[in-house]
Design a protein around this motif. Structure first.
Motif, short mmCIF file in Angstrom:
data_model
loop_
_atom_site.label_atom_id
_atom_site.label_comp_id
_atom_site.label_asym_id
_atom_site.label_seq_id
_atom_site.Cartn_x
_atom_site.Cartn_y
_atom_site.Cartn_z
N VAL A 71 0.86 -1.19 0.00
CA VAL A 71 0.00 0.00 0.00
C VAL A 71 0.89 1.24 0.00
O VAL A 71 1.64 1.48 0.94
N ALA A 72 0.81 2.01 -1.08
CA ALA A 72 1.58 3.25 -1.20
C ALA A 72 0.62 4.42 -1.15
O ALA A 72 -0.36 4.47 -1.90
N LYS A 73 0.89 5.35 -0.24
CA LYS A 73 0.05 6.54 -0.12
C LYS A 73 0.95 7.72 0.24
O LYS A 73 2.11 7.53 0.61
N PRO A 74 0.43 8.94 0.13
CA PRO A 74 1.27 10.10 0.45
C PRO A 74 1.74 10.07 1.90
O PRO A 74 1.00 9.67 2.80
N LYS A 75 2.98 10.49 2.11
CA LYS A 75 3.54 10.53 3.45
C LYS A 75 2.89 11.65 4.26
O LYS A 75 2.49 12.69 3.72
N VAL A 76 2.77 11.44 5.54
CA VAL A 76 2.15 12.41 6.44
C VAL A 76 2.94 13.73 6.43
O VAL A 76 2.35 14.81 6.44
N GLY A 77 4.25 13.64 6.39
CA GLY A 77 5.09 14.85 6.38
C GLY A 77 4.84 15.71 5.16
O GLY A 77 4.82 16.94 5.25
N GLN A 113 10.18 10.40 -2.36
CA GLN A 113 10.10 11.39 -1.29
C GLN A 113 8.68 11.63 -0.81
O GLN A 113 8.47 12.09 0.31
N GLU A 114 7.68 11.35 -1.64
CA GLU A 114 6.31 11.70 -1.29
C GLU A 114 5.40 10.53 -0.93
O GLU A 114 4.33 10.74 -0.40
N HIS A 115 5.80 9.30 -1.26
CA HIS A 115 4.92 8.16 -1.04
C HIS A 115 5.59 7.08 -0.18
O HIS A 115 6.79 6.87 -0.27
N THR A 116 4.76 6.39 0.59
CA THR A 116 5.25 5.29 1.41
C THR A 116 5.44 4.05 0.54
O THR A 116 4.84 3.93 -0.53
N ASP A 117 6.24 3.13 0.99
CA ASP A 117 6.48 1.82 0.34
C ASP A 117 6.95 1.92 -1.11
O ASP A 117 6.71 1.01 -1.90
N TYR A 118 7.62 2.99 -1.47
CA TYR A 118 8.13 3.15 -2.83
C TYR A 118 9.10 2.03 -3.22
O TYR A 118 8.97 1.46 -4.31
N PRO A 119 10.08 1.68 -2.36
CA PRO A 119 11.00 0.60 -2.74
C PRO A 119 10.29 -0.74 -2.99
O PRO A 119 10.66 -1.50 -3.88
N LYS A 120 9.24 -1.02 -2.22
CA LYS A 120 8.50 -2.26 -2.40
C LYS A 120 7.75 -2.25 -3.74
O LYS A 120 7.63 -3.29 -4.39
N VAL A 121 7.24 -1.08 -4.15
CA VAL A 121 6.55 -0.96 -5.44
C VAL A 121 7.52 -1.25 -6.58
O VAL A 121 7.22 -2.02 -7.50
N ILE A 122 8.71 -0.66 -6.50
CA ILE A 122 9.73 -0.88 -7.54
C ILE A 122 10.13 -2.35 -7.58
O ILE A 122 10.24 -2.95 -8.65
N THR A 144 19.01 12.10 -3.96
CA THR A 144 18.53 11.64 -5.25
C THR A 144 17.01 11.61 -5.23
O THR A 144 16.40 11.02 -4.35
N TYR A 145 16.41 12.27 -6.23
CA TYR A 145 14.96 12.27 -6.38
C TYR A 145 14.59 11.09 -7.27
O TYR A 145 15.11 10.94 -8.37
N LYS A 146 13.70 10.23 -6.79
CA LYS A 146 13.29 9.05 -7.55
C LYS A 146 11.79 9.11 -7.80
O LYS A 146 11.02 9.46 -6.91
N GLU A 147 11.41 8.75 -9.02
CA GLU A 147 10.01 8.74 -9.39
C GLU A 147 9.76 7.60 -10.37
O GLU A 147 10.58 7.34 -11.25
N VAL A 148 8.65 6.91 -10.19
CA VAL A 148 8.26 5.86 -11.13
C VAL A 148 6.99 6.33 -11.84
O VAL A 148 6.10 6.91 -11.24
N GLU A 149 6.98 6.11 -13.15
CA GLU A 149 5.83 6.46 -13.97
C GLU A 149 5.31 5.18 -14.60
O GLU A 149 6.06 4.44 -15.24
N ILE A 150 4.03 4.91 -14.42
CA ILE A 150 3.40 3.71 -14.95
C ILE A 150 2.35 4.13 -15.97
O ILE A 150 1.44 4.89 -15.64
N GLN A 151 2.49 3.64 -17.19
CA GLN A 151 1.54 3.94 -18.26
C GLN A 151 0.71 2.68 -18.52
O GLN A 151 1.26 1.60 -18.70
#
Length: 147
Positions: free
Chosen positions: A3-9, A125-134, A106-113
């Motif tokens: 589950v990836a959602k925006p971080k509280v911070g 930087q903005e979402h939880t569980d980003y490494p697990k998604v990748i 390092t700013y990391k972003e994944v784009e899914i089409q």
């Protein structure tokens, strides 16, 4: 299930910026209404800050999404829009991870089409569980990765 959602911070800092800028714009507008002489910077404050803070507030509220990944499925839930989109992993047209080196890291972003041309973006930087998604994307649909 991932589950990836925006971080509280992230939500807190955006909310704080929106609250401060909206407060300053409204306070300045009330000062302008109560005053006989209005300075040019008061117009600038109201004209710039009010639409900026309202637009950002709308974007944050209606752009809030929760992504659930697992069991060969990807679910995107928009709680404030009462909307849910569901995709199978095979519906992914391609995905790519972008990394940009900045002064602070390092700013990391994944784009899914997806096949229906809809797009999903997640950032480290903005979402939880980003490494697990990748990790899940590399495991389940590595052939669809673009560089």
């Amino acid at each position: 299930m991932i589950v990836a959602k925006p971080k509280v911070g992230t939500l807190f800092s955006l909310g704080l910026f929106i609250a401060i800028s909206l407060s300053v714009a409204i306070y300045t507008a009330f000062l302008m209404l109560a005053s006989n002489s209005i300075a040019w910077y008061q117009y600038a404050i109201v004209i710039i800050l009010f639409p900026l803070s309202l637009g950002l507030a709308v974007k944050v509220v209606f752009g809030y999404k929760i992504i659930s990944i697992g069991k060969e499925k990807l679910d995107i839930t928009f709680p404030t829009r009462f909307k849910r989109e569901s995709y199978k992993i095979k519906d992914i047209d391609y995905w790519k991870e972008t990394q940009v080196k900045t002064a602070t890291g390092t700013y990391k972003e994944v784009e899914i089409q997806f096949d229906d041309k809809k797009q999903l973006s997640l950032s480290f930087q903005e979402h939880t569980d980003y490494p697990k998604v990748i990790q899940y994307l590399k495991k389940k649909c590595a052939k669809k990765m673009r560089s």
